[in-house]
Scaffold this active site. Structure first.
Site: not given
Length: 497
Positions: A193, A269, A302, A401
């Protein structure tokens, strides 16, 4: 800061727009499509199919059947043959892949020659394909005797089954490549997906597999959908044995909760807030400009080191150099080879980043360059490269973040101990960078709780290098031997002599 205006694209694309289920390329059962928008100029590049619930169910059924009724999971030689076919076929289409990444992801030309394409293209499929030949699929334990009998014992590694792979928009080709290589090489089947912001980078895989490989029908399926409830089926359906997800920590936590009843294995992750740690014995003429790495793919990564920690004795120099460096960059058209920073992926992402900058200013941060849209760019989802100085550890910008072209700078006074404390002062633990003498930097690296670190710009990246995080940066590892084993079950068998 200079702007590279974005002209209307003259590139002629030949994208794949259909989903791929049970070996067939076809449109969605609902007939729905979604516009694919160029983030650099907000023009519609074309469309991609938008799958419905029926499509997802068909994909799961196909993947389950392919795992349960074919020899894909046990025929090592055939799997290797098919994956090397896939590797070679991707190489043949790399310039088309590059053009699509520039157009739909907003990746700069330079980025496609490193992590966006060339690096994973080289070994993400080939490495696990070759590992099939050398991996210890079985090992004998010492003979043992209990209950008065002597017997053998063997440990066998077997694939998990059906893996649901959910991938993000920031490095779509890279992340899909590393998931596909390891999931299929270990004998699993899969349903992918992909992110709907960057659909073409995923859908091309279906056509290549259908037309250029012998991968059996049902082994690999692609279901692009904008409906989160449909995507959630990969997490809750008991016919799916494992979920491999790359994305935000919040969604990773949701996957953990939703998959708990089925006791699914998860490879997650997730987010990061990595430190760029400058030690007091570093060469400041090299170390401080190196903070430019925070701007790779306009900060949409990231693992990027976006928290600069610098000795107070060099703090003013760090702020001045970072400000001048960020201010001198070319921002604009990602198709222009001279452009360093392209757009963010969407209007939503741009607003998110701009909001974080406003929060930073309210909390006492000092914006020394950037902070808004670049001058001269009236279209596209751009944010100017931004430096925020005077950032304290309790500031939002230090802890959360941002996923944009924003660097925070924080001074420290107490030597390596305080530096390590600041680097570890985060709920994340994905990556980081250390600048200083090699031996000292290596000693500091062993004290920082993150999954990957660079010392003096030495890269850790590769298909053979396990990647993942501590704390809220995730569970498990992707790539390397550790990532390969992540997709395997372990069975122990005792049998008579």
């Amino acid at each position: 800061m200079t702007a590279s205006p974005v002209a209307a694209s003259t590139v002629k694309f030949n994208p794949e727009t259909r989903l791929f289920i049970d070996g067939r390329l076809r449109d969605s059962s609902t007939g729905k499509t979604l516009d694919n928008v160029n983030p650099a100029n907000e023009e519609v590049l074309g469309v991609a199919t938008d799958a419905g619930a029926e499509d997802m169910q068909e994909a799961i059924v196909a993947a389950r059947r392919a795992f349960d009724t074919t020899d894909w999971s046990t025929n090592h030689e055939f799997r290797q043959h098919c994956l090397l076919q896939l590797h070679n076929s991707l190489q043949e289409e790399k310039e088309d892949i590059r053009a699509e990444l520039i157009a739909e992801v907003g990746a700069t030309v330079g980025m496609t020659y490193i992590a966006q394409m060339e690096w994973p293209l080289a070994d993400a499929i080939r490495y696990p394909a070759h590992l099939i030949s050398t991996f210890p699929w079985e090992r004998m334990l010492d003979q043992d005797a209990k209950m008065g009998a002597l017997y053998n014992r063997i440990v066998v590694k077997e694939p998990m089954g059906v893996v649901g792979a959910i991938t993000p928009w920031n490095f779509p080709f890279e992340i899909i490549s590393n998931k596909v290589g390891q999931i299929l090489a270990t004998g699993n089947t899969m349903v992918l997906k992909p992110a709907m912001e960057t659909p073409w980078s995923a859908l091309r895989w279906g056509r290549i597999i259908a037309e250029k490989t012998e991968i059996p029908a049902g082994v690999f399926n692609i279901v692009p959908t904008s409906d989160n409830d449909i995507a959630q089926e990969l997490v809750t359906d008991p016919r799916v044995d494992m979920v491999s997800f790359t994305g935000s920590t919040a969604v990773g936590q949701l996957i953990q909760r939703l998959s708990a009843d089925a006791m699914k294995r998860n490879m997650l992750e997730l987010g990061g807030k990595s430190a760029y740690l400058v030690l007091d014995d570093a060469d400041m003429n090299i170390a401080i400009p190196g903070c430019l790495g925070a701007l790779m793919h306009s900060g949409q990564g990231c693992a990027l080191a976006t928290r600069m920690l610098v000795p107070r004795s060099h703090y003013d120099q760090a702020v001045d150099v970072a400000t001048a460096t960020f201010g001198a960059l070319t921002v604009g058209d990602p198709a222009d080879p001279d452009t360093f920073c392209g757009p963010l992926v969407s209007a939503k992402q741009r607003e998110r980043v701009l909001n974080y900058i406003e929060v930073a200013k309210r909390e006492g941060g000092r914006v020394t360059v950037g902070g808004g849209a670049p001058a001269g760019l009236d279209r596209g989802y751009f944010v100017a490269p931004t430096v925020v100085a005077d950032v304290a550890p309790d500031h939002t910008i230090f802890q959360e973040e941002i996923f944009g072209p924003v660097l925070s700078i924080t001074p420290y006074d107490g030597g390596d101990d305080e530096a390590v404390e600041l680097a570890n002062n985060s709920r994340y633990g994905l990556a980081g960078a250390i600048l200083g003498s090699n031996e000292r930097a290596l000693a500091v690296a062993r004290r920082i709780r993150t999954g990957s670190l660079m010392i003096n710009s030495a890269m850790f990246y590769g298909a053979d290098a396990p990647f993942g995080g501590y704390k809220l940066s995730g569970i498990g590892r992707q790539n390397g031997i550790e990532g390969f084993e992540q997709h395997l079950q372990t069975k122990t068998i005792g049998y008579p002599l």
